[in-house]
Design an enzyme around this catalytic site. Structure first.
Site, PDB file in Angstrom:
ATOM      1  N   ALA A  94       0.861  -1.186   0.000  1.00 60.40           N
ATOM      2  CA  ALA A  94       0.000   0.000   0.000  1.00 60.40           C
ATOM      3  C   ALA A  94       0.893   1.231   0.000  1.00 60.40           C
ATOM      4  O   ALA A  94       1.090   1.882   1.021  1.00 60.40           O
ATOM      5  CB  ALA A  94      -0.926  -0.020   1.209  1.00 60.40           C
ATOM      6  N   VAL A  95       1.476   1.512  -1.164  1.00 64.35           N
ATOM      7  CA  VAL A  95       2.416   2.627  -1.296  1.00 64.35           C
ATOM      8  C   VAL A  95       1.702   3.771  -2.027  1.00 64.35           C
ATOM      9  O   VAL A  95       0.909   3.549  -2.937  1.00 64.35           O
ATOM     10  CB  VAL A  95       3.688   2.175  -2.068  1.00 64.35           C
ATOM     11  N   GLY A  96       2.001   5.015  -1.600  1.00 62.40           N
ATOM     12  CA  GLY A  96       1.399   6.199  -2.237  1.00 62.40           C
ATOM     13  C   GLY A  96      -0.106   6.183  -2.045  1.00 62.40           C
ATOM     14  O   GLY A  96      -0.620   5.812  -0.986  1.00 62.40           O
TER      15      GLY A  96
ATOM     16  N   ASP B  88      -5.428  -3.231  -4.223  1.00 60.52           N
ATOM     17  CA  ASP B  88      -6.567  -2.532  -4.836  1.00 60.52           C
ATOM     18  C   ASP B  88      -7.646  -3.522  -5.245  1.00 60.52           C
ATOM     19  O   ASP B  88      -8.140  -3.527  -6.375  1.00 60.52           O
ATOM     20  CB  ASP B  88      -6.104  -1.686  -6.034  1.00 60.52           C
TER      21      ASP B  88
ATOM     22  N   GLY C 121      -8.771 -11.928 -17.607  1.00 65.47           N
ATOM     23  CA  GLY C 121      -8.908 -11.238 -18.889  1.00 65.47           C
ATOM     24  C   GLY C 121      -8.576 -12.050 -20.128  1.00 65.47           C
ATOM     25  O   GLY C 121      -8.870 -11.624 -21.240  1.00 65.47           O
TER      26      GLY C 121
ATOM     27  N   GLU D  95       4.699  -9.297 -13.283  1.00 68.49           N
ATOM     28  CA  GLU D  95       3.726 -10.249 -13.817  1.00 68.49           C
ATOM     29  C   GLU D  95       4.308 -11.039 -14.986  1.00 68.49           C
ATOM     30  O   GLU D  95       4.064 -12.234 -15.132  1.00 68.49           O
ATOM     31  CB  GLU D  95       2.450  -9.519 -14.243  1.00 68.49           C
TER      32      GLU D  95
END
Ligand SMILES: *[C@@H]1O[C@H](CO)[C@@H](O)[C@H](O)[C@H]1NC(C)=O
Length: 359
Positions: free
Chosen positions: A127-129, A218, A240, A308
């Site tokens: 959880a950066v920025g 997120d 996807g 990824e």
């Protein structure tokens, strides 16, 4: 004659008695030796204290709960079948790893097996920025759905430790906050994840934790994510691309990159946003991907989808022992396909321009 017979009978009886005593003694000793070995094999602490490369046997040793003194019945559950079940999806890979879909497992049975092992599970999130804004929802929904009833430690890596929300968690479950420097490029934040995972495993988790999952912050949980997901090396199919031909997967296509996958190669396109497994397997994955990433960087190459891409290359060579269906990482903006009976974990809708330091 009679007296001799009497003596003979006595001798025979005495010999039989001695043989009997000897037999009992030997069989007791044997049983003791066998149970002593079993105890050694199932003693987790002896494995934990040894080198990181030793794989634990309990991954392959599944013990159903035995009956206890008060309840003579074992756990009752629906009869399994090998001719009835889901027919709309593939539930095993060509290398015979299970593909986990709703309807292929019994959650109560699985929980009872793994509860007995008293396993502990770690999860990492970054959880950066501005990504810190997703943390509250992530933690609150993890408490409702992620390995409920198990010992869970969620490691939050953040540049704003004071902004980590207080979330009430059940006994044996904890949020652990680790500070990291801020970064101006999200690609760099992404790249450092593997390094931080590797270091966390080496320095903190080896002695205390059995399994680890590395998850995107997120996103949030909507349904059960539990013991059915446990395995040596665990990958999640990206939502996807699973209807597409492999030539269309967004693998890194430049042969000079260490993440390269040729157009006619590769199995599935896996998510960078969720993967896991045993500590030893995830440690090897993180170490390898980090090294490949850094060596690429030295030559001025950044793979198409950073970690990824490296993860996909790794999983193509090192086949995952369990594959989780896209139920385990959907995307909120996508409508639900027919084969998705439940969404367990899903990326929230976001505007990249609002949250990434650079686009
Ligand atoms: C499970 O493991 C934890 C940590 O090692 C320990 O504190 C706890 O007593 C164990 N529980 C059982 C039922 O063995």
């Amino acid at each position: 004659m009679h007296a001799l017979n009497g003596k003979t009978v006595t001798v025979i009886l005495l010999t039989a008695l001695m043989l009997g005593v000897l037999y009992c003694y030997i069989s007791q000793t044997f049983r003791f030796v066998v149970s002593f070995q079993e105890e050694q094999e199932t003693d987790d602490s002896s494995f934990r204290s040894s080198a990181s490369v030793v794989l634990k046997t309990h991954v392959f040793h599944l013990v159903a709960p035995d009956q206890n003194m008060w309840d003579y019945r074992h756990l009752q559950y629906k009869q399994p079948s090998i001719v009835e079940g889901r027919t709309d999806v593939v539930t095993v890979t060509p290398w015979l790893a299970p593909v986990v879909w709703e309807g292929t497992f019994n959650p109560v049975l699985l929980d009872s097996i793994y509860q007995q092992q008293n396993i502990s599970v770690a999860a990492t999130v970054f959880a950066v920025g501005k990504y810190i804004m997703f943390l509250k929802n992530f933690l609150e929904t993890a408490e409702q759905h992620f390995f409920v009833g198990f010992r869970v430690h969620i490691y939050v890596f953040t540049d704003q430790p004071n902004e980590v929300p207080q979330v009430k968690m059940a006994d044996g479950r904890k949020v652990m906050v680790r500070s990291v420097p801020s970064s101006n490029r999200w690609q760099e934040i992404s790249a450092r994840r593997m390094e931080l995972i590797q270091t966390l495993i080496e320095e903190e988790l080896l002695k205390t934790t059995d399994y680890i999952f590395c998850l995107d912050v997120d996103s949030k949980f909507h349904g059960r994510w539990g013991a059915e997901s446990l395995g040596g090396l665990v990958a999640v199919i990206h939502p996807g691309y699973y209807w597409d031909s492999r030539s269309k997967f967004p693998y890194e296509r430049r042969p000079q990159s260490r993440a390269y996958v040729a157009p006619e190669e590769g199995d599935f396109y896996y998510c960078g946003g969720a993967f896991g497994g045993s500590l030893q397997e995830v440690h090897l994955l993180a170490k390898t991907c980090r090294l490949n990433f850094e060596n690429d960087a030295v030559e001025g190459i950044e793979a198409a989808w950073q970690e990824e891409s490296h993860l996909n290359r790794y999983m193509w060579i090192n086949k995952p022992s369990k594959v989780l269906s896209p139920e385990y990482l959907w995307q909120d903006f996508k409508s639900r396909n027919r084969e998705i009976h439940i969404i367990r974990f899903s990326g929230v809708v976001k505007n990249y321009a609002d949250i990434r330091p650079n686009v």
